[in-house]
Structure formats: C-alpha cells, structure tokens
Design an enzyme around this catalytic site. Structure first.
Site, PDB file in Angstrom:
ATOM      1  N   HIS A   1      -3.114  -6.246   1.915  1.00 57.46           N
ATOM      2  CA  HIS A   1      -1.952  -7.024   1.769  1.00 57.46           C
ATOM      3  C   HIS A   1      -2.494  -8.171   0.616  1.00 57.46           C
ATOM      4  O   HIS A   1      -3.474  -8.791   0.753  1.00 57.46           O
ATOM      5  CB  HIS A   1      -1.882  -7.587   3.190  1.00 57.46           C
ATOM      6  CG  HIS A   1      -1.283  -9.026   3.215  1.00 57.46           C
ATOM      7  ND1 HIS A   1       0.090  -9.018   3.612  1.00 57.46           N
ATOM      8  CD2 HIS A   1      -1.503 -10.228   3.059  1.00 57.46           C
ATOM      9  CE1 HIS A   1       0.505 -10.214   3.515  1.00 57.46           C
ATOM     10  NE2 HIS A   1      -0.419 -11.050   3.283  1.00 57.46           N
TER      11      HIS A   1
ATOM     12  N   ASP B   1       7.408  -2.156   5.031  1.00 60.18           N
ATOM     13  CA  ASP B   1       7.091  -2.944   6.043  1.00 60.18           C
ATOM     14  C   ASP B   1       8.075  -3.188   7.192  1.00 60.18           C
ATOM     15  O   ASP B   1       8.148  -4.043   7.933  1.00 60.18           O
ATOM     16  CB  ASP B   1       7.070  -4.630   5.391  1.00 60.18           C
ATOM     17  CG  ASP B   1       5.814  -5.487   6.134  1.00 60.18           C
ATOM     18  OD1 ASP B   1       5.420  -4.861   6.879  1.00 60.18           O
ATOM     19  OD2 ASP B   1       5.621  -6.520   5.719  1.00 60.18           O
TER      20      ASP B   1
ATOM     21  N   HIS C   1       5.125  -0.642  10.643  1.00 63.64           N
ATOM     22  CA  HIS C   1       4.328  -1.035  11.792  1.00 63.64           C
ATOM     23  C   HIS C   1       5.383  -0.542  12.779  1.00 63.64           C
ATOM     24  O   HIS C   1       6.044  -1.147  13.314  1.00 63.64           O
ATOM     25  CB  HIS C   1       4.322  -2.677  11.904  1.00 63.64           C
ATOM     26  CG  HIS C   1       3.290  -3.144  10.646  1.00 63.64           C
ATOM     27  ND1 HIS C   1       2.019  -3.253  10.890  1.00 63.64           N
ATOM     28  CD2 HIS C   1       3.940  -3.685   9.704  1.00 63.64           C
ATOM     29  CE1 HIS C   1       1.575  -3.738   9.570  1.00 63.64           C
ATOM     30  NE2 HIS C   1       2.604  -4.118   8.871  1.00 63.64           N
TER      31      HIS C   1
ATOM     32  N   HIS D   1       4.196   1.720   4.095  1.00 64.85           N
ATOM     33  CA  HIS D   1       3.708   0.642   4.949  1.00 64.85           C
ATOM     34  C   HIS D   1       4.914   0.283   6.185  1.00 64.85           C
ATOM     35  O   HIS D   1       5.952  -0.194   6.018  1.00 64.85           O
ATOM     36  CB  HIS D   1       4.061  -0.713   4.094  1.00 64.85           C
ATOM     37  CG  HIS D   1       3.466  -1.978   4.441  1.00 64.85           C
ATOM     38  ND1 HIS D   1       2.767  -2.762   3.868  1.00 64.85           N
ATOM     39  CD2 HIS D   1       3.671  -2.637   5.770  1.00 64.85           C
ATOM     40  CE1 HIS D   1       2.224  -3.886   4.701  1.00 64.85           C
ATOM     41  NE2 HIS D   1       2.965  -3.870   5.627  1.00 64.85           N
TER      42      HIS D   1
ATOM     43  N   HIS E   1       2.897  -5.590  -1.073  1.00 66.27           N
ATOM     44  CA  HIS E   1       3.616  -6.821  -1.341  1.00 66.27           C
ATOM     45  C   HIS E   1       3.498  -7.193  -3.169  1.00 66.27           C
ATOM     46  O   HIS E   1       4.624  -7.217  -3.695  1.00 66.27           O
ATOM     47  CB  HIS E   1       3.331  -8.115  -0.582  1.00 66.27           C
ATOM     48  CG  HIS E   1       3.207  -7.677   0.748  1.00 66.27           C
ATOM     49  ND1 HIS E   1       4.365  -7.322   1.608  1.00 66.27           N
ATOM     50  CD2 HIS E   1       2.082  -7.655   1.738  1.00 66.27           C
ATOM     51  CE1 HIS E   1       3.948  -6.921   2.866  1.00 66.27           C
ATOM     52  NE2 HIS E   1       2.468  -7.208   3.010  1.00 66.27           N
TER      53      HIS E   1
ATOM     54  N   LYS F   1      -6.764  -1.144   6.287  1.00 65.12           N
ATOM     55  CA  LYS F   1      -6.204  -2.142   5.908  1.00 65.12           C
ATOM     56  C   LYS F   1      -6.687  -3.576   6.261  1.00 65.12           C
ATOM     57  O   LYS F   1      -7.221  -3.723   7.181  1.00 65.12           O
ATOM     58  CB  LYS F   1      -4.562  -2.227   6.854  1.00 65.12           C
ATOM     59  CG  LYS F   1      -3.927  -3.837   6.711  1.00 65.12           C
ATOM     60  CD  LYS F   1      -2.923  -3.831   5.528  1.00 65.12           C
ATOM     61  CE  LYS F   1      -2.107  -5.055   5.657  1.00 65.12           C
ATOM     62  NZ  LYS F   1      -1.152  -5.022   6.739  1.00 65.12           N
TER      63      LYS F   1
END
Ligand code: ARG
Length: 407
Positions: free
Chosen positions: A231, A323, A71, A69, A251, A190
């Site tokens: 998510h 993340d 970005h 995960h 999460h 996603k």
C-alpha cells in the site's frame, strides 16, 4: 469435493483473446472436467458425447476476471469506529456473502489484501473445500505495518493497548511477521509503505516503513516464494517499495516521473483503485468514515486519477485492483469504465483484470486467458466490451473450475 466429470459446450457470438485482442466469432468452447479442451470458430457438428450444450448467443466470452485488491471480510457500510464492533469470526461470515457477490460479478480470482484474525485464510479454505461458493482467493492474512501506521488500528487511546496483528517494527521483526503469516496460511504478503486515507492520524503522503524494513519484508517473502503488495500513496513510499522489489504497488496516488520510470525498469505492477473515491465521497459519511478521512480523500481522489492516466501513457504494467470492501462487493466491475475514461483502451482494461493479473501471480499458464489446456474459468457478458466497456458491470454467466456458478 472437487468432482467434475461434466462436459460442456458453450456456444457464443464471440470470445475475446485478451492476449492478442482478437475477437473469435462465432465461438464454441468445450469444457471437460475443469479444463478448456478446445476453443475456436464454431464447429457445431463434432460435440463430445454426453456434453451439455449452453446457448450464449448475444454474448461475448471472456476469461474469469481478477480483482487484485479486495477485502472480502470487510463491509462498505461498516467504517471507522463501527469496525471496532466486528470480531474476526463475524468478519469471516460476512466474507461468505461477499465471496458469492464477487463471484457473481464475474471475478473468479481475487487477491485479498489484508484481514484480521486470518479470516481471509479461513474463507479461502472453505471455498476451496466446497463448503461455500466464491472466487479463488489469494490471501495475505494480517497486513504488515509500523506501530501507529495505516495498517495499525489507531482508533483508541493508549490505555486500551490495541495494536493490529500485523504490526512489526525493524528488519528482523518484519521478517518474523512474514514467517508467522506464512505459518498460518498466507500465500502472499501485504504491507503498508505509507499513510492512508481511511486510517486515523496517518499522513497519506508520508512514508512509514523505512527502506531497510521494506527490503527485509520483500527479501523474506520472495525467499519463501510469495509475492508482495505494498500500500503506497506518497511519492517516497512508492519509490522505496519499488526499490525493495515489491510485485505491485497499491493506490499509487502521488506518483512522479521518476517512480514511473523505476516501475518500468523493475517491471512493477500498479494496482490503482480509481473507482473508490466516488463511493467514499458519496456514501462514506453515512458509513462511518471519519471526517479526517473524508478530508484526505478530497486531496487524493482526483490526483490518483491523473496519476493513473500518466502511468497508462508511460506503459507501466497495470492490474485491476478495486479495494472492494471499502465500497460494496459485487460492484467491482464499475471500475472498468473509469479505467477507460482515464486513459486505457477497452482491451487494456480487460487485460489488467485478466492476463496481467494472472502473470503477476505467476498463474498465467493456468488462468488469465481463454485457451485450450487452461482451467475453465469463463464468464459471459451481453454485447461486446471492446465497444462498450460498461457491459462488464453485468456479467450474466460465470463458470469457475469447470462448474457453472451463475447462469
Ligand atoms: N484503503 C485506502 C486507504 O485508506 C483507500 C483509498 C481510497 N481512495 C482512493 N482515492 N483510492 O488509503
């Protein structure tokens, strides 16, 4: 650009077989072109001709790591309203720097879970073509989400008519969005099943997509051979996502026993970003994170860590997902020590970032462990991470696809 023809011999104190947990010491690994061709206890007499010998004494070898995960096209110091100043081309250029930082931290594979303007697809392809260094990127393109949900952009009033590209409502609209993402190069999907911390005006515990919509997304993606990441912080959204058949839930903050059992029954993976909260509460305000998001984080962080402990104890399939992008790229490895602190053995934390992640992505015959015949994604750390997991924060050697990327 993929020219190999180099043979390497790596001599190290030991290597970890992440599948069995056994330590092979001392170890010699032979890499020819982009593959591991032999691997075992040192036999330092029979090197292949013309091999370059690399001395990694004092080091432990591991398979290249996965962060499931990230970005890459987002920066930790650009949050909230500051993000409105970033175009997709600008984000792609940021991604070039972040890809290098990620690779240097030992992460030779990532899942990029959402990017505007298909910037992550451009970055993936540029890395693949050899234009810029970076990990193997498995990219989602724009994340799917409901109007006004966590994967929409809710920073501006209605006059501005701003919607994120991944917004789609209704079972056929979401199927169309999946098709569109595939058309433009996504190799995974996603979506946002619940509200989130960093979005404006969303309730972190509340479900967003309906069961019907989630099932439509997953059915369409699986039909086309893509895996799906959802998510989900809230309990109902976690359950609906698992029932829909997602490959991983991200999460997983407010998970309950029923959801844990559902995940075990279905083989669903949990990807829990339990380092993130430290950065958000420590540096978030300076970075532009909205006050309402900081409030939400205060309710999520500790609960998520307790949920992580429960899920590990229950034996749910776990992968490593940080993340990063919310926090600085390159710091991915800081999560390992938190995973051990909150209930994993050192080996389980390493498995999450290697063989488990490769298996989720159906890449385990090629990647995820050190074995003759697999692709040569190999890293080295000083010391032994099975004794002190914090050594994973300092990766000193990185090879990807048979090429040395850091030494
Ligand atoms: N992208 C996530 C969200 O906005 C970050 C959650 C971070 N907090 C945490 N405790 N993991 O919801």
């Amino acid at each position: 650009s993929n020219v190999y023809a180099q043979t390497y011999v790596l001599n190290a104190d030991s290597a970890i077989d992440v599948v069995s947990g056994k330590l092979i010491s001392p170890v010699t690994v032979v890499v020819e072109d982009n593959k591991i061709t032999s691997m075992g206890k040192s036999n330092r007499k029979a090197y292949p001709k013309g091999a370059e010998v690399i001395d990694l004494s004092g080091h432990t070898l591991l398979p290249g790591l996965y962060d499931m995960h990230v970005h890459l096209t987002s920066d930790a110091h650009v949050h909230g309203y500051k993000r409105l100043q970033r175009t997709a081309p600008r984000a792609a250029i940021t991604g070039v720097r972040n890809a290098k930082r990620t690779l240097d931290a030992g992460f030779t594979s990532v899942r990029n879970l959402g990017a505007a303007g298909y910037a992550d697809i451009a970055l993936r392809d540029a890395i693949y073509d050899g234009d810029v260094p970076g990990p193997r990127v498995n990219a989602a393109g724009p994340s799917l989400g409901i109007t006004g949900g966590h994967c929409d952009n809710n920073l501006l009033t209605h006059e501005h008519k701003v919607f994120s590209e991944g917004v789609a409502d209704g079972p056929w609209a979401v199927r169309k969005k999946v098709r569109e993402n595939i058309k433009y190069g996504a190799n995974l999907i996603k979506f946002c099943a619940t509200g989130g911390v960093l979005s404006k005006g969303t309730k972190v515990g509340a479900q967003q997509y309906s069961q019907e919509e989630m099932t439509a997304i997953v059915t369409e993606a699986h039909l086309r051979g893509l895996t799906v990441a959802a998510h989900a912080h809230g309990t109902d959204g976690i359950k609906s996502a698992i029932k829909a058949g997602v490959n991983s839930v991200e999460h997983v903050s407010f998970v309950d026993d029923e959801a844990i059992q559902l995940a075990k029954d279905k083989g669903t993976y949990f990807s829990m970003d339990i380092y993130n909260t430290e950065y958000i509460l420590g540096e978030g305000e300076k970075a532009g994170i909205l006050p309402e998001s900081l409030d939400k984080e205060r309710k999520v962080g500790a609960t998520q860590r307790a949920s992580f402990t429960k899920a590990v104890k229950a034996g749910v399939n776990m992968v490593f997902g940080s993340d990063a992008g919310v926090y600085p790229h390159g710091d991915n490895g800081k999560q390992f020590s938190r995973m051990v602190k909150f209930g994993m053995t050192e080996l389980q934390a390493l498995q999450a970032a290697t063989i488990n992640s490769a298996t989720l992505l159906k890449q385990h015959t090629q990647l995820g462990s050190l074995e003759a015949g697999k692709l040569a994604d190999i890293i080295a750390v000083k010391g032994n991470p099975l004794k002190d997991i914090s050594v994973m924060e300092n990766v000193t050697f990185v090879m990807k696809d048979g090429k040395i990327e850091k030494q």
